[in-house]
Scaffold this motif. Structure first.
Motif, PDB file in Angstrom:
ATOM      1  N   LYS A 264       0.910  -0.862   0.678  1.00 54.22           N
ATOM      2  CA  LYS A 264      -0.048  -0.211  -0.078  1.00 54.22           C
ATOM      3  C   LYS A 264       0.923   1.198  -0.152  1.00 54.22           C
ATOM      4  CE  LYS A 264      -3.762  -2.506   2.958  1.00 54.22           C
ATOM      5  NZ  LYS A 264      -4.019  -2.412   4.401  1.00 54.22           N
ATOM      6  N   SER A 265       2.300   0.938  -0.063  1.00 50.93           N
ATOM      7  CA  SER A 265       3.035   2.596  -0.348  1.00 50.93           C
ATOM      8  C   SER A 265       3.127   2.717  -1.524  1.00 50.93           C
ATOM      9  CB  SER A 265       4.552   2.012  -0.373  1.00 50.93           C
ATOM     10  OG  SER A 265       5.041   0.889   0.646  1.00 50.93           O
ATOM     11  N   HIS A 266       3.130   4.792  -1.201  1.00 51.30           N
ATOM     12  CA  HIS A 266       2.983   5.629  -1.905  1.00 51.30           C
ATOM     13  C   HIS A 266       3.783   5.664  -3.206  1.00 51.30           C
ATOM     14  CE1 HIS A 266       1.518   9.057   1.489  1.00 51.30           C
ATOM     15  NE2 HIS A 266       0.624   7.273   0.926  1.00 51.30           N
ATOM     16  N   SER A 267       5.117   4.912  -2.959  1.00 52.01           N
ATOM     17  CA  SER A 267       6.525   4.832  -4.013  1.00 52.01           C
ATOM     18  C   SER A 267       5.940   3.801  -5.300  1.00 52.01           C
ATOM     19  CB  SER A 267       7.865   4.822  -3.270  1.00 52.01           C
ATOM     20  OG  SER A 267       8.022   4.098  -2.313  1.00 52.01           O
ATOM     21  N   SER A 268       6.267   3.784  -6.240  1.00 50.40           N
ATOM     22  CA  SER A 268       6.737   2.742  -6.887  1.00 50.40           C
ATOM     23  C   SER A 268       7.432   1.298  -6.385  1.00 50.40           C
ATOM     24  CB  SER A 268       6.462   3.124  -7.960  1.00 50.40           C
ATOM     25  OG  SER A 268       8.037   3.583  -8.755  1.00 50.40           O
ATOM     26  N   ILE A 269       8.827   2.004  -5.443  1.00 52.40           N
ATOM     27  CA  ILE A 269      10.065   1.239  -6.120  1.00 52.40           C
ATOM     28  C   ILE A 269       9.677   0.465  -4.409  1.00 52.40           C
ATOM     29  CG2 ILE A 269      12.001   1.332  -4.482  1.00 52.40           C
ATOM     30  CD1 ILE A 269      12.279   4.079  -5.444  1.00 52.40           C
ATOM     31  N   MET A 270       8.680   1.279  -2.941  1.00 49.35           N
ATOM     32  CA  MET A 270       8.201  -0.351  -2.575  1.00 49.35           C
ATOM     33  C   MET A 270       6.833  -1.183  -2.646  1.00 49.35           C
ATOM     34  SD  MET A 270      10.472   0.927  -0.345  1.00 49.35           S
ATOM     35  CE  MET A 270      10.347  -0.172   1.241  1.00 49.35           C
ATOM     36  N   ARG A 271       6.177  -0.599  -3.553  1.00 48.45           N
ATOM     37  CA  ARG A 271       5.625  -0.838  -3.934  1.00 48.45           C
ATOM     38  C   ARG A 271       6.372  -2.586  -5.036  1.00 48.45           C
ATOM     39  NH1 ARG A 271       2.677   3.050  -5.297  1.00 48.45           N
ATOM     40  NH2 ARG A 271       2.894   2.937  -7.509  1.00 48.45           N
ATOM     41  N   ASN A 272       7.057  -2.653  -5.316  1.00 52.75           N
ATOM     42  CA  ASN A 272       7.264  -3.260  -6.246  1.00 52.75           C
ATOM     43  C   ASN A 272       8.258  -4.484  -5.260  1.00 52.75           C
ATOM     44  OD1 ASN A 272       6.534  -2.182  -8.485  1.00 52.75           O
ATOM     45  ND2 ASN A 272       8.542  -1.321  -9.000  1.00 52.75           N
ATOM     46  N   SER A 273       9.198  -3.477  -4.774  1.00 50.03           N
ATOM     47  CA  SER A 273      10.158  -4.667  -3.523  1.00 50.03           C
ATOM     48  C   SER A 273       9.109  -5.108  -2.403  1.00 50.03           C
ATOM     49  CB  SER A 273      11.047  -3.147  -2.579  1.00 50.03           C
ATOM     50  OG  SER A 273      11.390  -2.568  -3.466  1.00 50.03           O
ATOM     51  N   ALA A 274       7.499  -4.567  -2.153  1.00 50.13           N
ATOM     52  CA  ALA A 274       6.662  -5.819  -1.516  1.00 50.13           C
ATOM     53  C   ALA A 274       6.391  -6.798  -2.401  1.00 50.13           C
ATOM     54  CB  ALA A 274       5.281  -4.669  -0.721  1.00 50.13           C
TER      55      ALA A 274
END
Length: 326
Positions: A264-274
């Protein structure tokens, strides 16, 4: 070749060393060459009849098995190439004013220590504490090389991700839990305890009444001509296996919680990492179960080692990025 390209190539070589080390260990080829750094006193595995006869005379206690010897030497060749690449990275970092200095120096020291552990693995006849330390050293090198790449690349989330940042303690806990699980996996492998439990979800028989934690996790297991195939009795090995399995459940729960939060992160970097974390965790659980059900097939067992390495890399990335702002 610029430094970032070389670091990425070094990451690939580090993973190759980890996988080749696992393949060598699981093929019972850890003592394929009874000496170090050569093999029966030579740079390559003895092949003709005269060389083989001379090798057997020099090391009469161990029969030369060329297939196992070649596995061990290929592992050493790749590790040697990795050492040269780390040295090249160190030189490039020292010459570049903007590049990190302390981290590549520490990585260089670590790879020298790794070489020493490789030697002790052979000279101490696969002593479990040495074998596990060698494995952990490889995983540490893999993580530090990624950290060096991230620092040199200066990867940041512009403005930070305030939503993801609130889960920094959970991310750090997940990393620490995973490190413990990897250490337990290394201890399981180095003590040949992977097949001590062959049923799911728990061990067969009176496993609870046979737990022997003191003996199972003692770093010193006495004097033995060799530790190949393990020296612990069944209850101790079963205790190691059970610990690895139960802590694996804990690890899966913590990492799953983190992944669900970060999607649910705002950034695509964190979402993709999840999403990557969810994928790697699912695959790793499947590989672990397959190892038990299929009685440790070589390909799956090696893949399980590789999956652990990639999970660790993913968790290092998440922790690094989540704590840094542009």
């Amino acid at each position: 070749m610029n430094i970032n390209t070389l670091i990425k190539l070094t990451l690939v070589f580090t993973l190759m060393v980890i996988l080749m080390g696992a393949y060598t260990r699981l093929s019972d080829a850890g003592l394929g060459c009874p000496d170090w750094p050569g093999c029966y006193g030579q740079i390559i595995v003895p092949s003709d009849s005269d060389e083989i006869s001379q090798a057997q005379n020099q090391f009469p206690e161990r029969k030369l098995e060329q297939d196992k010897a070649w596995l061990e030497m290929i592992h050493r060749y790749i590790a040697g190439a990795l050492g040269l690449m780390v040295l090249a990275i160190l030189i490039m970092c020292l010459r570049n004013k903007e590049a990190p200095k302390k981290l590549p120096m520490f990585i260089s020291a670590l790879i020298i220590f790794q070489a020493a552990l490789g030697m002790w693995t052979v000279t101490m006849k696969l002593m479990p504490i040495v074998v596990m330390s060698h494995l952990i050293g490889g995983f540490s090198l893999f993580s530090l090389m990624l950290l060096l790449y991230l620092r040199n690349k200066k990867i940041r989330i512009p403005g930070g991700d305030s939503y993801a940042r609130q889960f920094a303690p959970l991310a750090m806990a997940g990393l620490l839990v995973l490190v413990v699980q990897i250490m337990l996996g290394g201890w399981t492998s180095s003590n040949y305890a992977a097949l001590s439990c062959t049923t799911l979800p728990i061990c067969e028989g009176d496993w609870l009444g046979n737990l022997q934690f003191a003996k199972a996790f003692s770093p010193f297991q006495g004097d033995h001509p060799s530790f190949e195939f393990g020296v612990l009795d069944y209850p101790a090995r079963m205790t190691i296996h059970v610990s690895h399995r139960i802590w694996g459940i804990v690890t899966a729960i913590v990492l799953l919680m983190l992944a669900i939060k970060l999607v649910k992160s705002h950034s695509s970097i964190m979402r993709n990492s999840a999403y990557v974390l969810l994928l790697l965790l699912t695959v790793q659980i499947g590989l672990g179960i397959s190892n038990i059900v299929m009685h440790l097939p070589l390909g799956i067992a090696v893949s399980h080692n590789g999956g652990a390495a990639l999970l660790l890399l993913n968790m290092v990335f998440i922790n690094y990025v989540i704590l840094r702002k542009a």
